[in-house]
Design a protein around this motif. Structure first.
Motif, PDB file in Angstrom:
ATOM      1  N   CYS A  73      50.530  33.921  43.153  1.00  0.00           N
ATOM      2  CA  CYS A  73      50.622  33.629  41.665  1.00  0.00           C
ATOM      3  C   CYS A  73      52.263  34.133  41.201  1.00  0.00           C
ATOM      4  O   CYS A  73      52.577  35.351  41.194  1.00  0.00           O
ATOM      5  CB  CYS A  73      49.637  34.420  40.855  1.00  0.00           C
TER       6      CYS A  73
ATOM      7  N   THR B 264      50.210  30.470  33.348  1.00  0.00           N
ATOM      8  CA  THR B 264      50.635  29.436  32.560  1.00  0.00           C
ATOM      9  C   THR B 264      49.885  28.061  32.989  1.00  0.00           C
ATOM     10  O   THR B 264      50.347  27.010  32.745  1.00  0.00           O
ATOM     11  CB  THR B 264      51.892  29.541  33.013  1.00  0.00           C
ATOM     12  N   ALA B 265      48.677  28.340  33.707  1.00  0.00           N
ATOM     13  CA  ALA B 265      48.049  27.068  34.261  1.00  0.00           C
ATOM     14  C   ALA B 265      48.755  26.212  35.283  1.00  0.00           C
ATOM     15  O   ALA B 265      48.904  25.020  35.131  1.00  0.00           O
ATOM     16  CB  ALA B 265      47.638  26.347  33.119  1.00  0.00           C
ATOM     17  N   CYS B 266      49.740  27.004  35.974  1.00  0.00           N
ATOM     18  CA  CYS B 266      50.291  26.014  36.976  1.00  0.00           C
ATOM     19  C   CYS B 266      49.763  25.394  38.149  1.00  0.00           C
ATOM     20  O   CYS B 266      50.069  24.651  38.953  1.00  0.00           O
ATOM     21  CB  CYS B 266      51.723  26.994  37.309  1.00  0.00           C
ATOM     22  N   GLY B 267      48.644  26.304  38.320  1.00  0.00           N
ATOM     23  CA  GLY B 267      47.761  25.640  39.382  1.00  0.00           C
ATOM     24  C   GLY B 267      48.119  26.064  40.889  1.00  0.00           C
ATOM     25  O   GLY B 267      47.409  25.725  42.029  1.00  0.00           O
TER      26      GLY B 267
ATOM     27  N   ILE C 107      47.257  37.169  38.506  1.00  0.00           N
ATOM     28  CA  ILE C 107      45.923  37.779  39.056  1.00  0.00           C
ATOM     29  C   ILE C 107      45.712  39.232  39.213  1.00  0.00           C
ATOM     30  O   ILE C 107      46.426  39.584  40.036  1.00  0.00           O
ATOM     31  CB  ILE C 107      45.484  36.630  40.107  1.00  0.00           C
TER      32      ILE C 107
HETATM   33  S1  SF4 Z   1      49.029  30.855  40.081  1.00  0.00           S
HETATM   34 FE1  SF4 Z   1      46.987  30.481  38.739  1.00  0.00          FE
HETATM   35  S2  SF4 Z   1      46.829  32.656  37.666  1.00  0.00           S
HETATM   36 FE2  SF4 Z   1      48.929  32.130  38.021  1.00  0.00          FE
HETATM   37  S3  SF4 Z   1      49.996  31.234  36.413  1.00  0.00           S
HETATM   38 FE3  SF4 Z   1      49.628  29.772  38.073  1.00  0.00          FE
HETATM   39  S4  SF4 Z   1      47.330  29.010  37.431  1.00  0.00           S
HETATM   40 FE4  SF4 Z   1      47.875  30.965  36.208  1.00  0.00          FE
END
Ligand code: SF4
Ligand SMILES: Cc1ncc(C[n+]2csc(CCOP(=O)(O)OP(=O)(O)O)c2C)c(N)n1
Ligand code: SF4
Ligand code: SF4
Ligand SMILES: [Mg+2]
Lengths: 243, 309
Positions: free
Chosen positions: A229, A190-193, A234
């Motif tokens: 994550c 989800t592109a949470c970073g 991942i």
């Molecule tokens: S932690 Fe990384 S891989 Fe997992 S959802 Fe967030 S940005 Fe995507």
């Protein structure tokens, strides 16, 4: 390690080894390690690798490669290589019997307080490694170590790092440490970073949309990102690029 | 809390001052702390380091840092910081250094250097009111030399020098020194504990410290996969567990006045933290050492019973 029938009086660094065992192929080209330095004609090089290693050989050395990480994963379930490398060394030398090897693996690991089943797994690993290579005995070879000052020469074509460039450890390909590789599944991400924040190695950057991009040259495969994550996006795969 | 630019994890600065490729172990908690801490400090930094695992980050001819690095003997990093601070101040005063090129002087040492051999040097620097940061990366033992006990190793932990034996089944029997309180007793402008699991808390603390002149000291819990006997992937989880069990309180002291920055609403039992680490394995196998585990729990409970909510 020095081996001799006669008492060994020499101490200190070994500058002219007869056998060199390298746990990861990337070390061959690392200018701060230089494992090939000082190898004489006719000496033996073992590399833990699944692929034939391409080296610009300065000397005529016997080169052998085996993927003992794979064997360690099979027997122990982890990339713990000490018994495996020890077994390879014993066999290559042609001086140490399988029984002596097994006895010392048992003894040393028991001293470290390892559980009996883990010791047994290490013994099985050592046995398979022992039988996976042939002896290349240097016994009888007229081998005289030189005591001259050792010429310092950087191996490979990469040259020396520029001292004035900050952040030059990036040149060190710690990616070769990986046993398992983290791979982002873009469908779940989800592109949470969050993975970017917790990567101890600064090996994850974010693209314009905020999706993580992993630097596989340096990612050590610690898998902190996989655990942190929140979407379990991942995945991990057995490393193939470097092994 | 005063106005902060760090509200959520989205606010973590993107610029990296610590790049990849160091020889530190995979999953090293200290490396993660330094990387994040550096983001909040900014790039104009000179690190002053005493021998320890962190020293190996910058081994000739490599450095992962985009900032400066100065290596001192193990007992004397704060003294080294004094010298650098003085030199920078004199150069600026004489007009030989553009004030824009001024650097923050940051001591970085392990727990061994901080709590044992380097304690007097730190005490002296704090006492003199030296304008510096001190970041202690606490992996709770002498990591770089093979994980021997330091005076910040916790009770019950097995280290190379406190192996569980029939005489000492608990491993380490000595208590962890309270370095936060030792530092705080000097009444410096800022002292804080931080954890790599609680990133916003960490960045806010650095932000706050930046507003003070004088000694600013940070004690960071740094899970050490190699010494603690955990998977590299678990290191942030372990730091989080330490906070959630109450073993690692997150707090700060401004001129000696203590505030807890995170009070776990319901503390998890310490066992959850202990049982997943090899250094505490002897407390569970072959027979469970209930007495020692209960003692550790009791100390944590007593600590929190005194914390005002
Ligand atoms: S932690 Fe990384 S891989 Fe997992 S959802 Fe967030 S940005 Fe995507
Ligand atoms: C005066 C002195 N004594 C001993 C050493 C050897 N030494 C190097 S690193 C180290 C361990 C330091 O432990 P710590 O400060 O906790 O840092 P860590 O390695 O755990 O990060 C020791 C004992 C030294 N360099 N100097
Ligand atoms: S495996 Fe470790 S080093 Fe690699 S990207 Fe993930 S967190 Fe970073
Ligand atoms: S021994 Fe521990 S503290 Fe030292 S580099 Fe490895 S993980 Fe980090
Ligand atoms: Mg330490």
């Amino acid at each position: 390690m020095r081996l001799s029938d006669a008492p060994i009086l020499e101490r200190g660094h070994i500058f002219n080894p007869s056998y060199v065992l390298v746990t990861a192929p990337s070390l061959l080209f690392d200018p701060t390690v230089k494992p090939l330095e000082g190898m004489a004609d006719g000496s033996v090089l073992f590399v833990n690798s699944s692929k034939e290693v391409q080296i610009v050989q300065p000397k005529k050395v016997h080169t052998i490669y085996r993927d003992i990480t794979e064997l360690a994963l099979k027997h122990i379930g982890r990339d713990i290589l000490s018994a495996a490398m020890g077994a390879v060394a014993c066999k290559l030398s042609g001086l140490i019997s399988l029984q002596s090897l097994v006895d010392s693996v048992e003894e040393e690991l028991a001293e470290l307080g390892l559980a009996a089943d883990l010791i047994e797994k290490n013994v099985q690993l050592a046995k398979e490694c022992y039988s996976s290579v042939e002896s290349i005995s240097l016994r009888g070879l007229d081998y005289k170590p030189s005591h001259k000052v050792v010429e310092v020469q950087y191996m490979g074509e990469r040259g020396i790092p520029d001292l004035l460039s900050m952040g030059n450890t990036i040149l060190r390909k710690t990616g070769s440490w990986r046993v398992f590789t983290p791979i982002v599944d873009k469908n779940l991400c989800t592109a949470c970073g969050i993975c970017y924040i917790y990567c101890p190695e600064a090996c994850i950057s974010l693209d314009e949309q905020g999706y993580p991009v992993i630097n596989y040259n340096n990612c050590k495969g610690c898998l902190v990102c996989t655990v942190e994550c929140p979407r379990r996006a991942i995945k991990t795969e057995r490393e193939t690029i470097w092994s | 809390m005063s106005i902060t630019k760090y509200r959520t994890l989205k606010d973590v600065p993107k610029e990296e001052f610590l790049v990849a490729g160091t020889p530190l172990c995979a999953g090293c908690g200290a490396l993660l702390v330094i990387r994040l801490f550096h983001k909040a400090l900014g790039g104009n930094v000179v690190w002053v380091n005493a021998a320890g695992c962190v020293t190996l980050m910058a081994t000739f001819p490599y450095t992962p840092l985009r900032s400066s690095w100065f290596y001192t003997a193990m007992p004397s990093a704060p003294a080294g910081a004094q010298g650098i601070r003085d030199a920078l101040d004199i150069l600026i005063k004489k007009g030989k250094l553009d004030p824009a090129e001024n650097l923050k002087v940051v001591v970085i040492t392990g727990d061994g250097a901080a709590s044992d051999i380097g304690l007097q040097s730190a005490s002296g620097a704090i006492h003199r009111g030296l304008d510096f940061f001190y970041l202690c990366v606490d992996n709770e033992a002498y990591g770089n030399t093979g994980f021997q006990a330091s005076s910040l190793s916790p009770i019950g932990s097995g280290t190379a020098t406190t192996k569980p034996t029939h005489l000492y089944p608990a491993g380490n029997v000595l208590p962890k020194k309270d370095l936060f309180e030792i530092w705080r007793s000097h009444r410096p402008p800022y002292v804080a504990t931080i954890s790599p699991s609680h990133v916003v808390d960490m960045l806010r603390k650095v932000e706050k410290a930046l507003s003070f002149k004088g000694p600013k000291l940070f004690l960071a819990l740094c899970p050490c996969p190699t010494g603690w006997g955990i998977e590299p992937s678990e290191s942030v989880q372990l730091a989080r567990l330490a906070v959630e069990t109450g073993i690692w309180p997150l707090k700060e002291a401004v001129y000696g006045e203590v505030t807890h920055t995170h009070i776990p609403s319901k503390r998890r039992p310490v066992e959850d933290y202990l049982k997943v680490q090899r250094r505490f394995a002897h407390l569970f196998k072959p027979i469970k050492n209930e007495a020692v585990i209960a003692e550790i729990q009791k100390q944590v409970d007593e600590y929190w019973s005194k914390v005002e909510r």
